[in-house]
Design a protein around this motif. Structure first.
Motif, PDB file in Angstrom:
ATOM      1  N   ARG A  30       0.822  -1.210   0.000  1.00 14.94           N
ATOM      2  CA  ARG A  30       0.000   0.000   0.000  1.00 14.94           C
ATOM      3  C   ARG A  30       0.854   1.257   0.000  1.00 14.94           C
ATOM      4  NH1 ARG A  30      -4.637   0.516   4.486  1.00 14.94           N
ATOM      5  NH2 ARG A  30      -5.149  -1.487   3.536  1.00 14.94           N
ATOM      6  N   THR A  31       1.967   1.220   0.719  1.00 13.19           N
ATOM      7  CA  THR A  31       2.828   2.407   0.775  1.00 13.19           C
ATOM      8  C   THR A  31       3.428   2.730  -0.591  1.00 13.19           C
ATOM      9  OG1 THR A  31       4.632   0.930   1.479  1.00 13.19           O
ATOM     10  CG2 THR A  31       3.442   2.145   3.200  1.00 13.19           C
ATOM     11  N   TRP A  55       0.128   3.821  -3.098  1.00 13.24           N
ATOM     12  CA  TRP A  55      -0.494   5.101  -2.778  1.00 13.24           C
ATOM     13  C   TRP A  55       0.534   6.202  -2.574  1.00 13.24           C
ATOM     14  CZ3 TRP A  55      -5.276   6.285  -3.774  1.00 13.24           C
ATOM     15  CH2 TRP A  55      -6.185   5.237  -3.954  1.00 13.24           C
ATOM     16  N   GLY A  56       1.731   5.831  -2.133  1.00 17.23           N
ATOM     17  CA  GLY A  56       2.788   6.831  -2.054  1.00 17.23           C
ATOM     18  C   GLY A  56       3.122   7.381  -3.423  1.00 17.23           C
ATOM     19  N   ARG A  63       2.453  10.137   6.438  1.00 14.43           N
ATOM     20  CA  ARG A  63       1.053  10.253   6.013  1.00 14.43           C
ATOM     21  C   ARG A  63       0.522  11.646   6.294  1.00 14.43           C
ATOM     22  NH1 ARG A  63      -3.508   9.265   9.335  1.00 14.43           N
ATOM     23  NH2 ARG A  63      -5.450   8.920   8.183  1.00 14.43           N
ATOM     24  N   THR A  98       7.443   7.682   2.050  1.00 18.02           N
ATOM     25  CA  THR A  98       6.439   6.620   2.016  1.00 18.02           C
ATOM     26  C   THR A  98       6.789   5.546   0.993  1.00 18.02           C
ATOM     27  OG1 THR A  98       4.709   8.209   2.642  1.00 18.02           O
ATOM     28  CG2 THR A  98       3.986   6.131   1.663  1.00 18.02           C
ATOM     29  N   SER A 100      -4.971   9.975   0.045  1.00 15.04           N
ATOM     30  CA  SER A 100      -3.760   9.564   0.764  1.00 15.04           C
ATOM     31  C   SER A 100      -4.060   9.334   2.229  1.00 15.04           C
ATOM     32  CB  SER A 100      -2.674  10.638   0.625  1.00 15.04           C
ATOM     33  OG  SER A 100      -2.296  10.803  -0.717  1.00 15.04           O
ATOM     34  N   LEU A 150      -3.717   5.380   3.366  1.00 15.64           N
ATOM     35  CA  LEU A 150      -2.462   5.168   4.070  1.00 15.64           C
ATOM     36  C   LEU A 150      -2.636   5.226   5.585  1.00 15.64           C
ATOM     37  CD1 LEU A 150       0.017   7.218   1.860  1.00 15.64           C
ATOM     38  CD2 LEU A 150      -0.043   4.743   2.140  1.00 15.64           C
TER      39      LEU A 150
END
Length: 468
Positions: A280-281, A284-285, A346, A397, A461, A465
């Motif tokens: 996920r990091t 979405w990062g 985040r 991230t 985000s 996150l």
């Protein structure tokens, strides 16, 4: 998953090795930041000089835009491949090779006597950027342990990178007016030479003990897909979103990138391991980083239109006006590590994005007289702070929790996100601007779209996150 909103407390005292840089670390930081700053300058230094270059070397009007496009195609198309190559053959080796290529190609561009040599030099500069940027960034993350030191290093890197875009516009105007457009190329040569002289003594080589085979099908599909995507985006900026060739290039690019994902699922030594794409990091990062680069670089384009075509500023005066934006990005980058150390990456993504969105929204108040300049300078300064806070949050991230042997790949992904964002923003906002008959109205509509994209990115985000 790595917790991004509340970092774990540091057990060592404040003056311990986890929070204080050694002398060697500072030298490494200076060398890598100098290289990244120079690469950022190269993105914008020729924009102001293009008409003069065209007259001097005999470029056609349609051929001028290819000076920028050739660089962007090479820089964005090969960055992920070179990021993985850095993991395989050694990051220092690729970094030094890229810097040498940058110095030689800059010398060739500065001495060019015809369009062919200059275009070849720009392609080589783009390839050098595709090699040096992920290699340098992975050397940076490998040289500083996860935590406050890495956040500080990435913050300074982001600040100088963003300031480099602004400096490039100013420096290009100054060099072209006072000396010659050739110095927009030649200025790189002594900097590249200085880095090549110092870097071998301070940078340590890093590569896995057992080298996996290069994923050739993955390299072909992702490089071809990125080349087609960047070409399509550039063509839409030049000929509009209804152009058949541009749409075909975008479709081919999308198809190749989908094929890349399918290839990676079956590859024995994938260019980007599937488990990384499931983090996920990472996902979405990088999406948050894409939003940050798409919106801020395209906002510079919108404000350039406003300053020159609405207020009547000269190119040099418009470039100097962005010095305030540069100051905001430097402030945001320097303060980002402290912010992330206290609130988490985040929070940096969300807070930075919301600040940038509000500052961009304020630009709806711009009018057709120079009395609006104070609003523009104030809003771009605040937006620069927010944008850089979000960019450093994205870098932390997207590279956190990745094994040391895959840092080149992770930073290659982050660099690819940066290059695509820089390329994508301008054609998207150009299409919005021309949707209305009056330029100022079109700029206002594009500003509104820009602010909405930033706000949505910040909210998403925060949602995806969240701590797990």
């Amino acid at each position: 998953m790595v917790a991004l909103d509340h970092p774990a407390p540091v057990s060592a005292p404040a003056d311990g090795p986890e929070t204080r840089m050694t002398g060697r670390m500072r030298i490494v930081l200076v060398v890598l930041l100098l290289a990244q700053f120079m690469l950022a300058v190269d993105f914008s230094i020729l924009n102001v000089a293009l008409p003069v270059i065209g007259q001097g070397l005999g470029f056609t009007l349609g051929g001028l835009q290819w000076i920028a496009t050739a660089f962007a195609l090479a820089a964005a198309g090969f960055t992920l491949l070179f990021g993985r190559v850095a993991d395989l053959i050694g990051r220092r080796r690729l970094f030094l090779g890229g810097m040498a290529l940058l110095g030689v190609s800059s010398l060739a561009g500065g001495l060019a006597t015809g369009p062919e040599v200059l275009m070849a030099a720009r392609v080589a500069q783009g390839l050098a950027t595709a090699a040096v940027t992920p290699a340098g960034l992975s050397l940076l993350t490998a040289s500083f342990p996860e935590g406050p030191l890495r956040a500080k290093a990435l913050g300074l890197n982001g600040a100088l990178m963003s300031a480099g875009f602004t400096t490039g516009a100013i420096l290009g105007g100054v060099l072209t007016d006072l000396l010659s457009w050739r110095w927009a190329f030649l200025v790189n040569v002594p900097v590249a030479l200085a880095v090549l002289l110092v870097a071998p003594a301070v940078l340590k080589e890093s590569r896995p003990a057992v080298r996996p085979r290069l994923d050739v099908p993955g390299a072909i599909t992702v490089t071809g897909g990125l080349l087609a995507l960047v070409y399509g985006l550039t063509a839409t900026g030049e000929r509009g979103w209804a152009d058949p060739l541009a749409l075909t290039a975008l479709a081919v690019g999308a198809a190749l990138l989908v094929a890349f994902v399918l290839v990676e699922r079956r590859a024995a030594s994938p260019l980007v391991p599937v488990h990384v794409l499931k983090r996920r990091t990472v996902v979405w990062g990088n999406l948050a980083g894409l939003v940050a680069f798409v919106t801020e670089t395209s906002l510079v384009f919108l404000m350039t239109l406003y300053l020159q075509d609405v207020l009547g500023f000269s190119p040099l005066a418009a470039g100097l006006s962005f010095g305030v934006l540069g100051a905001g990005t430097v402030l945001g980058g320097v303060g980002a590590s402290r912010f992330i150390g206290r609130f988490g990456a985040r929070a940096a993504l969300v807070s930075g994005g919301l600040l940038q969105a509000l500052a961009t929204l304020a630009l709806l108040g711009l009018g057709d007289d120079r009395g609006s300049l104070a609003l523009l300078l104030t809003a771009t300064f605040a937006g620069g702070v927010g944008n850089m806070l979000a960019i450093v949050g994205f870098m932390v991230t997207a590279t956190s929790g990745i094994p040391e042997g895959e840092q080149g790949m992770a930073t290659g992904l982050a660099t690819m996100t940066q290059q695509i964002g820089i390329t994508m923003g301008t054609p998207v906002m150009s299409a919005v601007v021309v949707s209305t008959p009056l330029l100022l109205d079109g700029i206002g509509r594009a500003v509104l779209v820009n602010a909405a994209i930033v706000a949505v990115g910040a909210v998403l985000s925060g949602v995806f996150l969240r701590r797990t």
